[in-house]
Structures are given as C-alpha cells and as structure tokens.
Scaffold this active site. Structure first.
Site, PDB file in Angstrom:
ATOM      1  N   HIS A   1      -0.909 -10.279  -1.620  1.00 58.85           N
ATOM      2  CA  HIS A   1      -0.161 -10.033  -2.784  1.00 58.85           C
ATOM      3  C   HIS A   1      -0.933  -9.025  -3.830  1.00 58.85           C
ATOM      4  O   HIS A   1      -0.466  -8.933  -4.987  1.00 58.85           O
ATOM      5  CB  HIS A   1       0.166 -11.277  -3.564  1.00 58.85           C
ATOM      6  CG  HIS A   1       1.377 -12.029  -2.736  1.00 58.85           C
ATOM      7  ND1 HIS A   1       1.359 -13.017  -1.846  1.00 58.85           N
ATOM      8  CD2 HIS A   1       2.575 -11.847  -2.729  1.00 58.85           C
ATOM      9  CE1 HIS A   1       2.232 -13.391  -1.296  1.00 58.85           C
ATOM     10  NE2 HIS A   1       2.981 -12.619  -1.709  1.00 58.85           N
TER      11      HIS A   1
ATOM     12  N   HIS B   1       3.571  -5.123   3.782  1.00 62.27           N
ATOM     13  CA  HIS B   1       3.705  -5.648   5.005  1.00 62.27           C
ATOM     14  C   HIS B   1       3.019  -6.978   4.862  1.00 62.27           C
ATOM     15  O   HIS B   1       2.221  -7.485   4.292  1.00 62.27           O
ATOM     16  CB  HIS B   1       2.516  -4.801   6.020  1.00 62.27           C
ATOM     17  CG  HIS B   1       2.799  -3.646   6.110  1.00 62.27           C
ATOM     18  ND1 HIS B   1       4.037  -3.229   7.069  1.00 62.27           N
ATOM     19  CD2 HIS B   1       2.323  -2.485   5.939  1.00 62.27           C
ATOM     20  CE1 HIS B   1       3.970  -1.749   6.906  1.00 62.27           C
ATOM     21  NE2 HIS B   1       3.004  -1.513   6.260  1.00 62.27           N
TER      22      HIS B   1
ATOM     23  N   GLU C   1       0.060  -5.103  11.609  1.00 58.57           N
ATOM     24  CA  GLU C   1       0.777  -4.682  10.427  1.00 58.57           C
ATOM     25  C   GLU C   1       2.166  -5.044  10.748  1.00 58.57           C
ATOM     26  O   GLU C   1       2.836  -5.342   9.478  1.00 58.57           O
ATOM     27  CB  GLU C   1       0.719  -3.257  10.528  1.00 58.57           C
ATOM     28  CG  GLU C   1       1.332  -2.628   9.027  1.00 58.57           C
ATOM     29  CD  GLU C   1       0.894  -1.118   9.111  1.00 58.57           C
ATOM     30  OE1 GLU C   1      -0.107  -0.807   8.754  1.00 58.57           O
ATOM     31  OE2 GLU C   1       1.863  -0.311   9.220  1.00 58.57           O
TER      32      GLU C   1
ATOM     33  N   HIS D   1       4.958   0.499  -0.110  1.00 65.65           N
ATOM     34  CA  HIS D   1       5.504  -0.523   0.667  1.00 65.65           C
ATOM     35  C   HIS D   1       4.623  -1.863   0.792  1.00 65.65           C
ATOM     36  O   HIS D   1       3.535  -1.606   0.612  1.00 65.65           O
ATOM     37  CB  HIS D   1       6.231   0.109   1.716  1.00 65.65           C
ATOM     38  CG  HIS D   1       5.272   0.751   2.796  1.00 65.65           C
ATOM     39  ND1 HIS D   1       4.424   1.783   2.303  1.00 65.65           N
ATOM     40  CD2 HIS D   1       4.786   0.051   3.787  1.00 65.65           C
ATOM     41  CE1 HIS D   1       3.761   1.913   3.462  1.00 65.65           C
ATOM     42  NE2 HIS D   1       3.716   1.129   4.399  1.00 65.65           N
TER      43      HIS D   1
ATOM     44  N   CYS E   1       5.854   6.029   4.725  1.00 70.31           N
ATOM     45  CA  CYS E   1       4.624   5.425   4.108  1.00 70.31           C
ATOM     46  C   CYS E   1       4.044   5.992   3.062  1.00 70.31           C
ATOM     47  O   CYS E   1       3.097   5.440   2.672  1.00 70.31           O
ATOM     48  CB  CYS E   1       3.812   5.026   5.432  1.00 70.31           C
ATOM     49  SG  CYS E   1       4.374   3.613   6.699  1.00 70.31           S
TER      50      CYS E   1
ATOM     51  N   HIS F   1       0.965  -1.098  -0.012  1.00 66.01           N
ATOM     52  CA  HIS F   1       0.095  -0.026   0.165  1.00 66.01           C
ATOM     53  C   HIS F   1       0.915   1.220  -0.111  1.00 66.01           C
ATOM     54  O   HIS F   1       2.130   1.100   0.063  1.00 66.01           O
ATOM     55  CB  HIS F   1      -1.000  -0.228   1.236  1.00 66.01           C
ATOM     56  CG  HIS F   1      -0.327   0.340   2.386  1.00 66.01           C
ATOM     57  ND1 HIS F   1      -1.219   0.602   3.662  1.00 66.01           N
ATOM     58  CD2 HIS F   1       0.828   0.059   3.092  1.00 66.01           C
ATOM     59  CE1 HIS F   1      -0.257   0.797   4.756  1.00 66.01           C
ATOM     60  NE2 HIS F   1       0.824   0.131   4.275  1.00 66.01           N
TER      61      HIS F   1
END
Length: 149
Positions: A75, A31, A136, A29, A25, A16
């Site tokens: 994904h 998680h 996260e 990137h 952020c 995201h």
C-alpha cells in the site's frame, strides 16, 4: 545430504508510475503483486535441532521477506527519486500517503533486482537465494535467478 529448494509466496498491493514511459504506465496506477521467493540449502541433519529436517523454517523466511519487502512496499506508491515525480511524491507524502523513493525505474524487473539484494543480506550463511518471481498481473511477471547473476 542433497540440496533442496523451498518456496514461499507473498502478496502485496503497490502503486507506481513510470516516468518517461510512452504508454499508460506513465500514469500512477497499482498492482496486486505476488512475490515467490525460492531458497536452496541442505536440510538440517542434527536430530537435536528443533528445526531438524528443514532447509529454513518457513516462518523465518516469512519474517525476512515481510520486514524487507512486504511491510515496506504494501500500500505504498513507488517513484524513481531521480525524476520530476519527486514533486508528486512530496505532495502525497505531505497528505499522509505512504511513498517510496527508489534509485531506479520502478518496473517489475528493477524491483525484483532490488528485492534480491535485500533478501540475500538477511539469509543465514548456509541458505542461498535461488530465485524470485514478481508477478505484476495474471499474465506478466519478472524473474531473477542466482545462476544468471
């Protein structure tokens, strides 16, 4: 009979970016998320029911969460559709990437709200969503509780 809570944990990888954010952020990137889903209900008391003694079959809960959350978000890269990230989303999608455009900033807080609505719609009438925890990172998570909402 008493109310019992049961929890099932799911894992998925999602990318995201937070448009307008003033930190790292804002960049795309990802998680390794862990989603804990807790429901509450009364165990089935009918001796003739194949699910006797269960609040809900863990397999049935797994099916709901996989279809609504894991299979959709795993994904994929999530962007707020109301930002200029839609241009990047289109480019990625045109190149065969899995992209989700959502109506919210894709923070853990907003994702857990979205997930709660999707899961609640699919649960049997006698089962209530009690809480969600979306982890996260190893040290950061957002929680949603029915009692708070």
């Amino acid at each position: 009979m008493r109310q019992i809570r049961i929890t099932k944990i799911f894992s998925f990888e999602t990318g995201h970016a937070l448009y307008g954010y003033d930190g790292k952020c804002r960049n795309v990137h990802g998680h390794s998320y862990k989603l804990s889903v807790t429901v509450i209900g009364t165990p089935i008391s009918d001796n003739d029911n194949v699910k006797f003694g269960m609040v809900i079959d863990f397999g049935d809960l797994k099916k709901i969460v996989k279809e609504e959350i894991v299979d959709v978000f795993d994904h994929a890269t999530v962007f707020n559709k109301n930002t200029p990230h839609v241009e990047l989303a289109k480019e990625l999608s045109d190149r065969g990437h899995s992209v989700l455009l959502v109506d919210y900033q894709p923070t853990s807080e907003m994702m857990v709200i979205d997930f709660s609505e999707k899961i609640k719609k699919r649960l049997p009438k006698n089962i209530m969503l009690h809480s969600l925890r979306l982890q996260e990172t190893d040290s950061s998570y957002a929680e949603w509780f029915a009692g708070d909402n």
